[in-house]
Design an enzyme around this catalytic site. Sequence first.
Site, PDB file in Angstrom:
ATOM      1  N   GLY A 199      -3.046  75.550 -52.758  1.00  0.00           N
ATOM      2  CA  GLY A 199      -4.059  74.797 -53.488  1.00  0.00           C
ATOM      3  C   GLY A 199      -5.368  75.541 -53.669  1.00  0.00           C
ATOM      4  O   GLY A 199      -6.271  75.048 -54.354  1.00  0.00           O
ATOM      5  N   GLU A 238     -10.062  76.138 -45.247  1.00  0.00           N
ATOM      6  CA  GLU A 238      -9.077  75.678 -44.272  1.00  0.00           C
ATOM      7  C   GLU A 238      -9.109  76.551 -43.027  1.00  0.00           C
ATOM      8  O   GLU A 238      -9.014  76.056 -41.898  1.00  0.00           O
ATOM      9  CB  GLU A 238      -7.685  75.685 -44.905  1.00  0.00           C
ATOM     10  CG  GLU A 238      -7.487  74.599 -45.956  1.00  0.00           C
ATOM     11  CD  GLU A 238      -6.215  74.776 -46.759  1.00  0.00           C
ATOM     12  OE1 GLU A 238      -5.796  73.806 -47.403  1.00  0.00           O
ATOM     13  OE2 GLU A 238      -5.640  75.888 -46.750  1.00  0.00           O
ATOM     14  N   LYS A 277       9.493  73.481 -45.571  1.00  0.00           N
ATOM     15  CA  LYS A 277       8.406  74.371 -45.157  1.00  0.00           C
ATOM     16  C   LYS A 277       8.772  75.240 -43.958  1.00  0.00           C
ATOM     17  O   LYS A 277       8.073  76.214 -43.663  1.00  0.00           O
ATOM     18  CB  LYS A 277       7.150  73.539 -44.825  1.00  0.00           C
ATOM     19  CG  LYS A 277       6.655  72.680 -45.974  1.00  0.00           C
ATOM     20  CD  LYS A 277       6.375  73.504 -47.210  1.00  0.00           C
ATOM     21  CE  LYS A 277       5.608  72.737 -48.279  1.00  0.00           C
ATOM     22  NZ  LYS A 277       6.378  71.638 -48.884  1.00  0.00           N
TER      23      LYS A 277
END
Length: 243
Positions: A102, A108, A126
């Site tokens: 993103g 982050e 994932k």
Amino acid sequence: MNDHELELEKALAAVTAMDHLRDGMLVGLGSGSTAAYAIREIARRVADGLKVEATATSPASEALAIGLGIPHVSFERVERVDVTIDGIDEIDSSLRAIKGAGGALLREKIVAAASDLVIMIGDSTKAVATLGRRSLPVEVLPFAAGFALRTLRNLGTPLTRRRKHDGAFFLTDQQAYIFDLKFGVIDDPEQLARTLEAIPGVIAHGLFLGQIDVSIIARGHNVVVRCRKDVAAGAGSGDQAKH
């Protein structure tokens, strides 16, 4: 597995992460579709009486949290975070991950570094044996774009500068570019991280190699919780399967 089933897995992983929340905590909110499930679940529990505050890794997550009634603190005012809950693009058995699909990888990573406990959640797609199946994002100052492009090409892997749907170059919240590198397999993530960090103009990369304390991966109606051995007391250690 279809998209609906994957969305259910994301929601289940997010609900499981709530086991780590306690009254009085400052909670870091990740970015992306999986993190959004965690934000909505936190909001539901705040409405039921959970007393927490939150700080977000992106304007989108901040807006979602505020809109859902979660008390918000700007990260500029934050010295430490109790627990951060975020999604991953892929993660291996050693809790090494790729993030940044993103484009919020730098923020982050900063919020993760400030956190006492970092929890990554995801659906069953994932979990990987070896990192590299998904693109590795590298955030680059626009001033250094040409030089960084030449230097990154020397790594010998296909890469593209990320664009938006309208064809314009994608810009992060820091107004920087993202280069997406397609390795297929990353044999030595730690060495690759050092190589990327040594390139002037690279301000972040999507390899998260020592920041993650707990991963929660949902598979159907079950979750697999994996923790670092030295994780904070109460989180457990090793692999735990929940049904």
